[in-house]
Design a protein around this motif. Structure first.
Motif, PDB file in Angstrom:
ATOM      1  N   UNK A 169      45.716  44.599  73.753  1.00 41.15           N
ATOM      2  CA  UNK A 169      46.231  43.961  74.955  1.00 41.15           C
ATOM      3  C   UNK A 169      46.027  44.841  76.183  1.00 41.15           C
ATOM      4  N   UNK A 170      46.192  46.145  75.966  1.00 42.61           N
ATOM      5  CA  UNK A 170      46.131  47.068  77.088  1.00 42.61           C
ATOM      6  C   UNK A 170      44.715  47.444  77.485  1.00 42.61           C
ATOM      7  N   UNK A 171      43.774  47.132  76.624  1.00 46.14           N
ATOM      8  CA  UNK A 171      42.411  47.625  76.843  1.00 46.14           C
ATOM      9  C   UNK A 171      41.876  47.232  78.208  1.00 46.14           C
ATOM     10  N   UNK A 172      42.325  46.052  78.674  1.00 43.58           N
ATOM     11  CA  UNK A 172      41.814  45.552  79.941  1.00 43.58           C
ATOM     12  C   UNK A 172      42.184  46.396  81.137  1.00 43.58           C
ATOM     13  N   UNK A 173      43.127  47.310  81.000  1.00 42.34           N
ATOM     14  CA  UNK A 173      43.624  48.025  82.172  1.00 42.34           C
ATOM     15  C   UNK A 173      43.000  49.409  82.325  1.00 42.34           C
ATOM     16  N   UNK A 174      41.945  49.678  81.606  1.00 41.89           N
ATOM     17  CA  UNK A 174      41.450  51.056  81.532  1.00 41.89           C
ATOM     18  C   UNK A 174      40.573  51.524  82.697  1.00 41.89           C
ATOM     19  N   UNK A 175      40.543  50.804  83.800  1.00 37.49           N
ATOM     20  CA  UNK A 175      39.819  51.326  84.957  1.00 37.49           C
ATOM     21  C   UNK A 175      38.341  51.015  84.892  1.00 37.49           C
ATOM     22  N   UNK A 176      37.481  52.012  85.123  1.00 42.67           N
ATOM     23  CA  UNK A 176      36.054  51.752  85.261  1.00 42.67           C
ATOM     24  C   UNK A 176      35.327  51.548  83.945  1.00 42.67           C
ATOM     25  N   UNK A 177      35.948  51.943  82.839  1.00 41.38           N
ATOM     26  CA  UNK A 177      35.316  51.722  81.551  1.00 41.38           C
ATOM     27  C   UNK A 177      36.268  50.948  80.660  1.00 41.38           C
ATOM     28  N   UNK A 178      35.727  50.055  79.888  1.00 45.66           N
ATOM     29  CA  UNK A 178      36.533  49.393  78.869  1.00 45.66           C
ATOM     30  C   UNK A 178      36.186  50.034  77.551  1.00 45.66           C
ATOM     31  N   UNK A 179      37.223  50.479  76.856  1.00 45.20           N
ATOM     32  CA  UNK A 179      36.986  51.148  75.588  1.00 45.20           C
ATOM     33  C   UNK A 179      37.446  50.264  74.439  1.00 45.20           C
ATOM     34  N   UNK A 180      36.814  50.461  73.293  1.00 42.09           N
ATOM     35  CA  UNK A 180      37.209  49.682  72.128  1.00 42.09           C
ATOM     36  C   UNK A 180      38.617  50.105  71.726  1.00 42.09           C
ATOM     37  N   UNK A 181      39.512  49.144  71.518  1.00 40.44           N
ATOM     38  CA  UNK A 181      40.881  49.492  71.154  1.00 40.44           C
ATOM     39  C   UNK A 181      41.008  49.838  69.678  1.00 40.44           C
ATOM     40  N   UNK A 182      39.980  49.583  68.906  1.00 38.59           N
ATOM     41  CA  UNK A 182      40.025  49.840  67.464  1.00 38.59           C
ATOM     42  C   UNK A 182      38.597  49.857  66.961  1.00 38.59           C
ATOM     43  N   UNK A 183      38.378  50.406  65.755  1.00 38.78           N
ATOM     44  CA  UNK A 183      37.013  50.391  65.231  1.00 38.78           C
ATOM     45  C   UNK A 183      36.618  48.957  64.924  1.00 38.78           C
ATOM     46  N   UNK A 184      35.414  48.619  65.157  1.00 34.74           N
ATOM     47  CA  UNK A 184      34.996  47.251  64.883  1.00 34.74           C
ATOM     48  C   UNK A 184      33.528  47.047  65.129  1.00 34.74           C
ATOM     49  N   UNK A 185      33.146  45.791  65.120  1.00 36.48           N
ATOM     50  CA  UNK A 185      31.747  45.416  65.250  1.00 36.48           C
ATOM     51  C   UNK A 185      31.595  44.557  66.503  1.00 36.48           C
ATOM     52  N   UNK A 186      30.634  44.896  67.330  1.00 35.01           N
ATOM     53  CA  UNK A 186      30.375  44.085  68.520  1.00 35.01           C
ATOM     54  C   UNK A 186      29.659  42.820  68.054  1.00 35.01           C
TER      55      UNK A 186
END
Ligand code: ADP
Ligand code: ADP
Ligand code: MG
Length: 653
Positions: free
Chosen positions: A575-592
């Motif tokens: 939920x919080x991932x969207x607030x990370x500023x200039x980069x969006x980081x993966x909130x958990x390991x996964x597959x794009x």
């Protein structure tokens, strides 16, 4: 001898070349892309030149800029390493035109071996046995299908410009030939910009045995014996060794003579590898090996040859490029002991070896081994990242002992002792392979890994005790003999005094909660809560030294396996991932899973950028604000938590 050399490469091979240069008193110039500004190879060099953007096409493959950088730095020669421009004859010519020396063979020799079909025609003329098949110019389906029938099924369709195991299709049934041919051509065109193929007889029980050769600019050629690279996955090498198991005097004589003949046929100067395929269905027979291709460069697996011959191959390359004669005659080159190399990659064997990325928050290699020597070739340090831009190889673990059995045992121990956290890695798989009875028997062939993939990639679930150890470590408890309450030592806990804490850990899609009770003797009882969990673990804080804490995680190493626990609920973090500023980081390991935006694209707040598949669910990552995408992860990429998925262009840029 040269005073200054530019190394036109990155990662472990650049670092490895610089080591030899330093020993020879040659100063080194590194080149680097935006993604590598703080890389180990840059720190290792005497000076470094920024060469372009992260994508290799604009940096490590930009020959003109590299040559200009070498001239500007006052270097006299360029070492290309492997990959990138190492086998590009146009680059060699440009280097020479600019008055610099290319540390490698001539453009002519590279061209002669550059296409597998022409190389095979040339070798046939020189009297070297080549893999039976069709390596002519015709490319029509009817012609190739007829040739395939004459050759006899199964056949292997191969891109003539291929490399790294790409652009190959095995065909077992004539009905599938046309489709396989079309697919191979598409793949070859996409990967190499060249759709031409050749057709080979599929060799049964194939073993890949290659011979290291060296020529100088005075017409001398020697060999440095063979390497066996039969432990392969999808035609790519996994563990290599020297010498080849079961090698006989007659077979070695035949193979090394053929390799020297191949090098002589093209007036070869420098380090090269002649790759042969061997039909090992009836053991190693001098009339059952055939030339596949020649790699006109230093090979990834060259360290195993160095370990068994005591020769520094990079030093020889440099000496030969400087015009010196070969440092030793054939009779002065001898084999001693046995060596293995294992390629440690950021990839997930349990998910069909999907490439991974991530920050290597914890990175430790064994420093020594009982009864064996160890050498670690790496281009990264703890804290460095594996990025999606380049090959995800983290390190090569090389061991040497007096015989194969001991060297293989040492390799397994070395893999057990390797600790990597922050990215998914293949060390557990490699250790399983090093302990595989069939591999140990020496009856290796290129199908071994595929046959045993299930057993080699099965991941052990962490035992309940391991999870309890992780929960205890996560609680922050410390053993302080004098403290009335073992949690007292931690400021966060200092204001309250319950002797039992609860801690929840997440592993895969499981969450477990533990009740941890501290005792005055410094020991802890750790009790899993929930159904059927009735075991209580009595643990002390110092009991497990093989543990790595990294942001939001704990990794426990057990043998060559590692178990990673997340300290926070990854779904809450999403939920919080969207607030990370200039980069969006993966909130958990996964597959794009899906990418919905492209670099330079303007996006609106809330717009879906990509879909991440994690924990058996799909999570849509959306833009936190209006902006322009600078970089975005690629589809099919496996990411760890914290991996940058999307980077936005600077506001106003
Ligand atoms: P080896 O691993 O035996 O040295 P490979 O043919 O597997 O030989 O490839 C070795 C090097 O060549 C690797 O560094 C790899 O990155 C590079 N390479 C192979 N194929 C390609 C390719 N299609 N594009 C770019 N680099 C490649
Ligand atoms: P690359 O340039 O990709 O390294 P190679 O021609 O060296 O291509 O082949 C790569 C691997 O594919 C070999 O090491 C071997 O395992 C397998 N291979 C190649 N040719 C054959 C063949 N004719 N029969 C069986 N396996 C083969
Ligand atoms: Mg090859």
């Amino acid at each position: 001898m040269f005073k200054k050399v530019l190394i036109a490469n990155r990662g472990e091979i650049a670092v490895r070349i610089m080591r030899t240069c330093a020993r020879m008193g040659i100063s080194t110039v590194a080149i680097y892309s935006d993604a590598d500004a703080r890389a180990l190879h840059v720190a290792t060099a005497d000076e470094a030149v920024h060469i372009g953007g992260a994508a290799a096409a604009g940096s490590y493959l930009d020959g003109d800029r590299i040559i200009a950088a070498a001239k500007a730095a006052g270097a006299e020669a360029i070492h290309p390493g492997y990959g990138f421009l190492s086998e590009n004859p146009d680059f060699v010519e440009a280097v020479e035109r600019s008055g610099l020396v290319f540390i490698g063979p001539s453009a002519k020799a590279i061209r002669a071996m550059g296409h597998k079909d022409a190389a095979k025609r040339l070798m046939e003329k020189a009297g070297v046995p080549v893999v039976p098949g069709y390596h002519g110019e015709a490319q029509e389906v009817v012609v190739l299908a007829t040739k395939a029938r004459e050759i006899g099924y199964p056949v292997l369709i191969k891109a003539r410009a291929g490399g790294g195991g790409k652009g190959m299709r095995r065909v077992d049934d004539p009905d599938q030939f046309a489709d396989a041919l079309a697919a191979a051509k598409r793949e070859a065109k996409a990967a190499f910009g060249d759709a031409q193929v050749l057709v080979e007889k599929w060799i049964e029980k194939p073993r890949h045995i290659e011979v290291q050769v060296f020529g100088d600019r005075h017409g001398n050629v020697v060999h440095l014996f063979e390497r066996d690279c039969s432990a392969q996955r999808r035609h790519q090498k996994v563990i290599e060794e020297a010498p080849a198991p079961g090698m006989t005097v007659a077979m070695r004589a035949a193979m090394t003579q053929a390799a020297v003949k191949a090098a002589q046929a093209i007036g070869y100067a420098g380090a090269g590898t002649v790759e042969f395929i061997v039909d090992a269905s009836k053991g190693l027979k001098p009339d059952r090996f055939w030339f596949m291709e020649m790699n006109t460069r230093l090979q990834v697996e060259h360290p195993v040859t160095e370990m068994v011959t005591g020769i520094d191959l990079v030093e020889w390359q440099i000496r030969i490029a400087a015009g010196e004669a070969l440092p030793r005659a054939q009779e002065e080159i001898a084999l001693s002991g046995h060596a293995f190399e294992a390629r440690i990659y950021a990839e997930d064997p349990a998910r069909d070896f999907l490439p991974a990325t991530g920050t290597l928050h914890h990175l430790r290699f064994p420093k020594e081994l009982p009864g064996a020597s160890i050498r670690v070739e790496t281009g990264v340090r703890e804290g460095d990242a594996v990025t999606p831009y380049y090959d995800p190889m983290i390190a090569k673990l090389v061991v040497h002992a007096e015989n194969r059995k001991n060297a293989l045992a040492a390799l397994a121990v070395a893999l057990d002792g390797t600790e990597i956290a922050g990215s998914t890695v293949n060390t557990g798989f490699l250790a399983q392979l090093a302990r595989d009875p069939e591999f140990a028997s020496g009856r290796v062939d290129t199908g071994l890994i595929a046959r045993r993939q299930e057993a080699l990639t099965r991941l052990p679930e962490p035992a309940p005790r391991i999870a309890a150890v992780a929960a205890l470590a996560a609680s922050g408890a410390r053993s302080l003999p004098d403290a009335p309450d073992p949690f007292d030592a931690i400021p966060a806990y200092a204001h309250f005094h319950p002797l039992t804490h609860r801690r929840t850990l997440h592993h895969g899609d499981q969450s477990s909660t533990f009740a941890i009770t501290g005792h005055r003797d410094g020991r802890f009882s750790v009790r899993p809560e929930g159904d059927g969990a009735d075991e209580i673990f009595q643990l002390s804080v110092d009991a497990n030294p093989r543990i790595a804490a990294w942001p939001g995680h704990l990794t426990i190493f057990e043998g060559a396996s590692s178990h990673t626990f997340r300290l926070h609920d990854p779904l809450a973090l999403a939920e919080e991932a969207g607030s990370a500023g200039e980069s969006l980081r993966a909130p958990m390991p996964g597959l794009v899973k899906l990418v919905r935006a492209a670099p330079r694209q303007a996006v609106k707040k809330g717009q879906a950028l990509l879909v991440l598949e994690a924990m058996k669910m799909e999570h849509t990552i959306t833009a936190p604000h209006d902006g322009v995408v600078a970089e975005i992860a690629a589809e099919g990429m496996q990411v760890n938590d914290g991996t940058v998925l999307v980077r936005f262009e600077e506001q106003g840029a």
